[in-house]
Design an enzyme around this catalytic site. Sequence first.
Site, short mmCIF file in Angstrom:
data_model
loop_
_atom_site.label_atom_id
_atom_site.label_comp_id
_atom_site.label_asym_id
_atom_site.label_seq_id
_atom_site.Cartn_x
_atom_site.Cartn_y
_atom_site.Cartn_z
CG ASP A 14 0.99 13.80 9.47
OD1 ASP A 14 1.56 12.71 9.64
OD2 ASP A 14 -0.24 13.92 9.33
CG ASN A 29 -0.58 6.10 3.52
OD1 ASN A 29 0.21 5.18 3.62
ND2 ASN A 29 -0.81 6.93 4.50
CG ASP A 30 -0.15 10.53 3.91
OD1 ASP A 30 -1.18 9.97 3.52
OD2 ASP A 30 0.00 10.93 5.07
CG LEU A 49 -1.80 1.19 1.47
CD1 LEU A 49 -3.19 0.74 1.93
CD2 LEU A 49 -1.22 2.15 2.51
CE1 TYR A 59 2.06 5.08 10.87
CE2 TYR A 59 0.76 6.62 12.16
CZ TYR A 59 0.97 5.34 11.68
OH TYR A 59 0.09 4.35 11.99
CB SER A 60 3.11 11.76 6.80
OG SER A 60 2.54 10.85 5.91
C1 FRU Z 1 -2.65 10.65 6.49
C2 FRU Z 1 -1.97 9.86 7.59
C3 FRU Z 1 -0.98 10.74 8.35
C4 FRU Z 1 -0.03 9.71 8.93
C5 FRU Z 1 0.05 8.73 7.79
C6 FRU Z 1 0.30 7.30 8.22
O1 FRU Z 1 -3.12 9.83 5.49
O2 FRU Z 1 -2.91 9.31 8.47
O3 FRU Z 1 -1.58 11.56 9.32
O4 FRU Z 1 1.20 10.25 9.26
O5 FRU Z 1 -1.16 8.81 7.09
O6 FRU Z 1 0.54 6.49 7.10
#
Ligand code: FRU
Length: 477
Positions: free
Chosen positions: A154, A34-35, A32, A94-95
């Site tokens: 983040d 994501n950000d 997967l 995380y991000s």
């Molecule tokens: C946003 C989020 C961020 C976090 C990340 C984890 O999509 O929830 O707040 O750091 O994804 O993957």
Amino acid sequence: MLKDAEEIRPLHERIIKSDYRQHYHIQSVTGLLNDPNGFVFHDGVWHLFYQWCPWGAVHGLKYWYHTVSTDLVTWQNKGVCIRPDTLYDNKGAYSGSALPTEEHLYLYYTGNHRDENWVRKPYTCIADLREKKVAHKLPPLFGPNDDYTEHQRDPKIIHNKQDGKYYIILGAQTKDKKGCCIIYKSDSPTEGWSFAGQLKVPGFEDFGDMWECPSIETISGYDVLIFCPQHLLIQGRGDSIHHSGYLLGHMDWESLTFTPDNTSFHVLDFGFDSYAAECAANPDDKNKATLIAWMGLPDASYPTDEEDWSGCLTLPRELRVRDRRLIQQPLDGLRELRGRKIDLETTDVLPRVCEVELISRGGDLTMRLFAKSDGTGGLTVTYNDSTKEITVDRSGMSKRFNTGWGEERTRHLPKGLFHMRFFIDRSSIEIFVNDGDAVFSSRVFPTDGEDRIIIEGDASLHLWELKRAVEESFIDD
Ligand code: FRU
């Protein structure tokens, strides 16, 4: 923990055979995506990282995966960059964001730590990409702030040239469950950080229960607060509860106040799938920046989940300010991807990887993409000239997903509709309206026979096949 990238090579080799793998979008090598994270220009190269869970289409243990480009159009996979391999990030890296200096490329991220009782403690961590490959971790900058809930993450790093200080903005949640940003400050990018206060945003004290992925950018002299407020409804966005948008205004770093220049929160993307937008400053031109986002949403599922992969990023877009709004346009370099031109007088078959340009001569318009050969179904784009509204409806596609948040998105175009560019990749569509007035980004998963383009209305159309710009390559770990 991924010990050896070879562990996931079989998964990579299986998923790249999927009919939905894209040709010019950054997508997960396995598992997967994501950000987007740490989008920055450094030493002649654009670096872009993404949140990555290697093993499957689940929001499991997150890594940072690294990609690079010299033109923002063609991208190359570099491999794993940050692994969740310390106590501070034991449940995920995380991000976050990046800061280039003369000698370093610092990466700031949230170490998602959980203790033995599964209590979450977010750490703001830093790593240095000095070897240009695997990041070297330095001691964490600071731990959780007890005056807020566990939702603090983040980090966006900002070097404020006016006072010479470094600031980190975090998305956070107050104890009474209101979304906000909190700010830390230091004289050095790597140490001496202390809490400076909560960002004041007059008029937005009660706007969703968590703000994810915040940043403050300066474009054309305007300050722009970009963030993702969660768990609120916004007009025109159906029942969606996750949004990515911005306020235009002025940031006063001394009082930590962002004063919006009007009361509207502007949505960045009117499509179904866009979140966690990340901005890279332009090294030569303060009047523009580049924006990219995750073409997906939290708490959502996608048809490729069953193939053990999901997620891609949007195209990077050129960001400018016009009429006190952000406008987003496709990058000029995308024209280089144009291949064979297709004459729509002789065929109505829509290639799986293409660009369509439409110039309207006025009046109502209906366009169906991915329709069946009998003219039914597909994704419908309708423009109603009397209400000046454009609507994108994906309920006619045979593969439907995330329907609970609505299958229609609408945007009012005060000046009417005159121009559109559609970027179609094998499982996505991005529609740029009127040179950047509005963008709709959405995943779509056409099946066999969903391959026609039909238009009703007075417009001229141009269609080009597009060449591949992002190679499938394994992680050379
Ligand atoms: C946003 C989020 C961020 C976090 C990340 C984890 O999509 O929830 O707040 O750091 O994804 O993957």
